[in-house]
Design an enzyme around this catalytic site. Structure first.
Site, PDB file in Angstrom:
ATOM      1  N   HIS A  73      -4.349  10.675  -4.212  1.00 32.40           N
ATOM      2  CA  HIS A  73      -3.386  10.861  -5.318  1.00 32.40           C
ATOM      3  C   HIS A  73      -3.623  12.203  -6.000  1.00 32.40           C
ATOM      4  CE1 HIS A  73      -1.399   6.986  -5.096  1.00 32.40           C
ATOM      5  NE2 HIS A  73      -2.559   6.376  -5.011  1.00 32.40           N
ATOM      6  N   GLU A  79      -6.202   4.227  -2.262  1.00 32.07           N
ATOM      7  CA  GLU A  79      -5.134   4.764  -1.420  1.00 32.07           C
ATOM      8  C   GLU A  79      -5.359   6.219  -1.010  1.00 32.07           C
ATOM      9  OE1 GLU A  79      -1.428   2.043  -2.934  1.00 32.07           O
ATOM     10  OE2 GLU A  79      -1.801   3.858  -4.076  1.00 32.07           O
ATOM     11  N   ASP A 130      -2.002  11.976 -11.170  1.00 28.67           N
ATOM     12  CA  ASP A 130      -1.488  11.371  -9.936  1.00 28.67           C
ATOM     13  C   ASP A 130      -0.731  12.431  -9.139  1.00 28.67           C
ATOM     14  OD1 ASP A 130      -0.636   9.364  -7.996  1.00 28.67           O
ATOM     15  OD2 ASP A 130      -1.164   7.915  -9.555  1.00 28.67           O
TER      16      ASP A 130
END
Ligand code: ACM
Ligand code: ZN
Length: 761
Positions: free
Chosen positions: A247, A329, A176
């Site tokens: 990410h 995302e 991440d």
């Protein structure tokens, strides 16, 4: 006849024997393995008995012993699906039969839960027959080790928790923005650089800067191999997640050329940039949460070569057919202005950046498919076109999963609304967490087969999984606390037949489960027992009472209270307590059998208006109604800002309230409590005005004020002096500040007005 046990997840069928009785496991009981392949089940059982009870039993392969034994056998079950088993207890012992070794292993888990949850009690097993099989083929838990690294010992403990609940997939979120956690030999900087950050945000996002303490860690490939073997022995498949294209900050900090703009400094949020105590230039592993715009460049072939190199090692290590490649995302802001990304879009005929993301995912899918693996992605992979063979993990509610199932793609349901275990399970803020509210019962009542799907389409729902994101979960104990007991509830969602699921039966099993958590050394939340405290109007409509409710799982559970706080002994609660003066009340749930208490404190401000009939000219917004007008005079003044549920809110409208004091009363001051938080579109009233009346018809204007006296957390008072006026009815108007001015959050929209209490003295 059905028989009740404390096994979780609830088995498909549990029948009492016609002959009543108990088989007692004693020192002479032996474990017999019939046929090869029962080693995993056997070792698990032996280790469990040794670790938790200090019991060691002799074992044999294929011996003719027929009495006082626990038998592990292959035998066709009534429902021959993977993991099905039958467990029989009779006078001669225990028979665990499975179509396969996995079934026998699950049977051992049920046997384990027939044992007492505490040490030192006899192992008396009732004669019974359990026939059991899983409802869903995919029963999972995700653990995020990117935001906070968790040690190998805890990963193993977590896998054991899955096994104990007959769950079979461990989704390991390994990369991440805040850390890269798996050693990749071809790209050593990923762990030399990417596994470490220079600090971590203090407090809740946007926070109070960085703690400037280096944090991180990673798993060597040797450790990963060891963990995979550990999981395999427990019939748990590990699905590694390598996040792309978003990410990606930790990977980019390791190899800046993966970015569209290698020379641009990592963009840091204002709250983190303000901290100048260290070098914040170049590409950095993020120290705070959220979504970050520096993502993998989709234009450069070198990005794909890199990711292929990473995945080559990942698939060499992990036998899982499924590899999770993230996909959630991913901001498209860099792609929109990157020449290479734009060139790629032109060359491939992609009409927007969503299609570029789809190209990215499909290209990586192709690479993995050629190597015999399949991808799983978060539901954003539906945007711009779904990769041909992808499984969709539906997290933004169930819509993505429903859409994917209609397209005949496999789906794993993980909606935030039911299974985001990082959400709070209590209304009380007992530790820093991401917020939300996901109580145990809501998890329990989750149904993965969305009603929008036809019977044929539901076949694409492989199962469900809960996700434990760890932004605010920075150690293993806290990870356990947020997992339990919700993971146990989830296990019934994914394992037990729908017809066998029963919340009241699950509640019945909780005291034993909680004791078993202690046995397992699993830290768990007791929010289930949270006192539900409310303030109600008394029958005479001239005062308030404090009502306390709590779950009672054992006869030893009681509620006690003190009011006011300076009294020394708790009284036993039996009915709502009249509160006639200002002061602090305390309440607690005491359970002597489970030996814990839960504490709650409430401040009351009792005044001439408290509990009196109140009316509103304008109804508050449906999202902020609390208990209607009564909440304005319920004696509770929020001390925690808007997070308290006692506020009434109006969008673009005034508060216009009239309080009936019941008789003509001398009134000296009026206080109106409000919020001023422009960043959240909430504005203090422009002005507060008071009228009084003796008959409720003719009102006389007495005072007004636009002076806001701040107290805590963006809240404050308006104070109006009435100089000992006599009045029976008091009308208070708080004027909404109107349209939000330009240059502010929500400019052009109606401002919110919030009031939680009116005090009359
Ligand atoms: C997610 O929660 N971003 C999958
Ligand atoms: Zn680019």
């Amino acid at each position: 006849m059905a028989q009740k046990t404390n096994i979780i997840p609830e088995p498909a069928e549990t029948k009492a024997s016609i002959i009543l009785g108990h088989f007692t496991v004693n020192k002479k009981t032996q474990i017999i393995l019939h046929g090869i392949g029962h080693e995993n089940a056997f070792f698990y059982l032996s280790a469990y008995l040794k670790n938790y009870y200090d019991v060691v039993l002799l074992s044999w392969m294929d011996t003719p012993i027929v009495t006082n034994a626990i038998h592990l056998r292959y035998l066709k079950t009534a429902k021959p699906v993977t993991g099905a088993y039958t467990l029989t207890v009779n006078k001669d012992g225990v028979y665990i039969d499975g179509d396969d070794a996995e079934g026998v292993f699950h049977g051992v888990q049920s046997l384990i839960q027939l044992l007492p949850p505490v040490k030192g009690k006899p192992f008396d097993l009732p004669y019974l027959t359990i026939r059991d099989y899983p409802r869903f083929e995919y029963r999972g838990m995700m653990l995020d080790v990117g935001r906070h690294f968790m040690p190998v010992s805890f990963i193993k403990k977590y896998i054991d928790f899955l096994a104990l609940h007959k769950m079979n997939y461990f989704h390991w979120h390994l990369t991440d923005d805040q850390g890269w956690r798996i050693e990749i030999k071809k790209y050593p900087q990923l762990t030399n650089v990417g596994a470490w950050r220079n600090g971590t945000i203090i407090g809740k996002y946007p926070g109070k800067g960085s703690d400037n303490t280096r944090a991180g860690g990673f798993y060597t490939q040797e450790e990963v191999y060891d963990i995979i073997e550990y999981a395999e022995k427990r019939y748990v498949t590990i699905i590694p997640e390598i996040e792309m294209p978003g990410h990606a900050s930790a990977a980019i900090a390791s190899y800046p050329w993966l970015s569209c703009f290698p020379d641009k400094n990592t963009k840091l949020p204002e709250s983190m940039r303000a901290d100048v105590s260290k070098n914040k230039n170049g590409k950095l592993v993020q120290e705070t949460w959220g979504v970050h715009e520096d993502v993998f460049c989709a234009g450069k072939d070198s990005t794909f070569t890199f990711l292929e190199g990473v995945l080559d090692e990942v698939i060499k290590i992990f036998p899982s057919k499924f590899i999770h490649i993230g996909g959630d995302e991913c901001p498209k802001s860099n792609w929109k202005i990157c020449e290479r990304c734009q060139e790629r879009m032109k060359k491939e005929g992609l009409k927007d950046e969503h299609e570029l993301q789809s190209y990215f995912i499909s290209r990586m899918e192709g690479y993995l498919n050629k190597r015999g693996r399949s991808i799983i992605g978060w539901d954003e992979i539906l945007e711009g076109g779904l990769a041909p063979n992808a499984t969709v993990m539906s997290w933004r509610g169930e819509a993505g999963g429903i859409a994917a199932a209609k397209l005949h793609h496999p789906v794993i349901m993980t909606p935030t609304t039911y299974v985001y275990f990082d959400y709070a399970d209590s209304r009380k803020e007992d530790s820093l967490n991401i917020g939300g509210f996901l109580p145990l019962e809501k998890v329990y009542n989750y149904e993965p087969l969305a009603k929008e799907l036809s019977a044929d389409e539901t076949k694409y729902i492989r199962g469900a999984q809960a996700n434990l994101w760890t932004e605010y979960i920075n150690n293993p104990r806290k990870a356990e606390y947020f997992s339990f007991p919700r993971m146990s509830a989830l296990s019934e969602v994914v394992w037990s037949p729908k017809a066998k699921k029963s919340w009241s039966n699950f509640e019945r099993k909780l005291p034993t489960l909680f004791k078993r958590y202690d046995l397992w050394d699993a830290h768990f939340s007791k929010a289930y027992f949270d006192i539900n405290a409310s303030v109600i109007q008394n029958a005479a409509k001239n005062g308030i009472e404090w009502k306390l409710e709590s779950k009672k799982v054992s006869p030893e559970t009681t509620i006690g209270y003190i009011f006011p706080d300076n009294t020394s002994t708790y009284s036993n609660y039996s009915k709502p307590i009249p509160i006639k003066e200002t002061g602090t009340g305390r309440a607690m749930v005491i359970d002597t059998s489970l030996t814990f208490t839960i504490d709650l404190k409430q401040n009351f401000k009792v005044n001439k208006a408290t509990g009196h009939s109140t009316t509103l000219k304008f109804a508050p917004h449906e999202n902020y109604r609390a208990n209607g007008a009564f909440s304005l005079v319920n004696g509770i003044v929020s001390e925690t800002g808007l997070s308290n549920s006692d506020w009434l809110g109006w969008a673009g409208q005034d508060m216009d309230a009239t309080i009936n004091l019941g008789k003509v009363t001398t009134v000296n001051t009026i206080q109106v409590h409000s919020i001023d938080e422009p960043g959240s579109w909430i504005y203090k009233p422009k002005e507060v005005t008071v009228w009084v009346s003796d008959d409720g018809m003719k009102f006389k204007k007495l005072a007004s004020s636009s002076d806001f006296h701040p107290d805590t957390l963006n809240t404050g008072y308006y104070i109006l002096d009435l100089n000992d006026q006599k009045a029976r009815y008091i009308r208070i108007v708080a004027k909404n500040s109107g349209t939000i001015p330009a240059g502010n959050a929500g400019a052009g929209s109606p401002a919110w007005l919030f009031i939680d209490e009116i005090q009359v003295n």
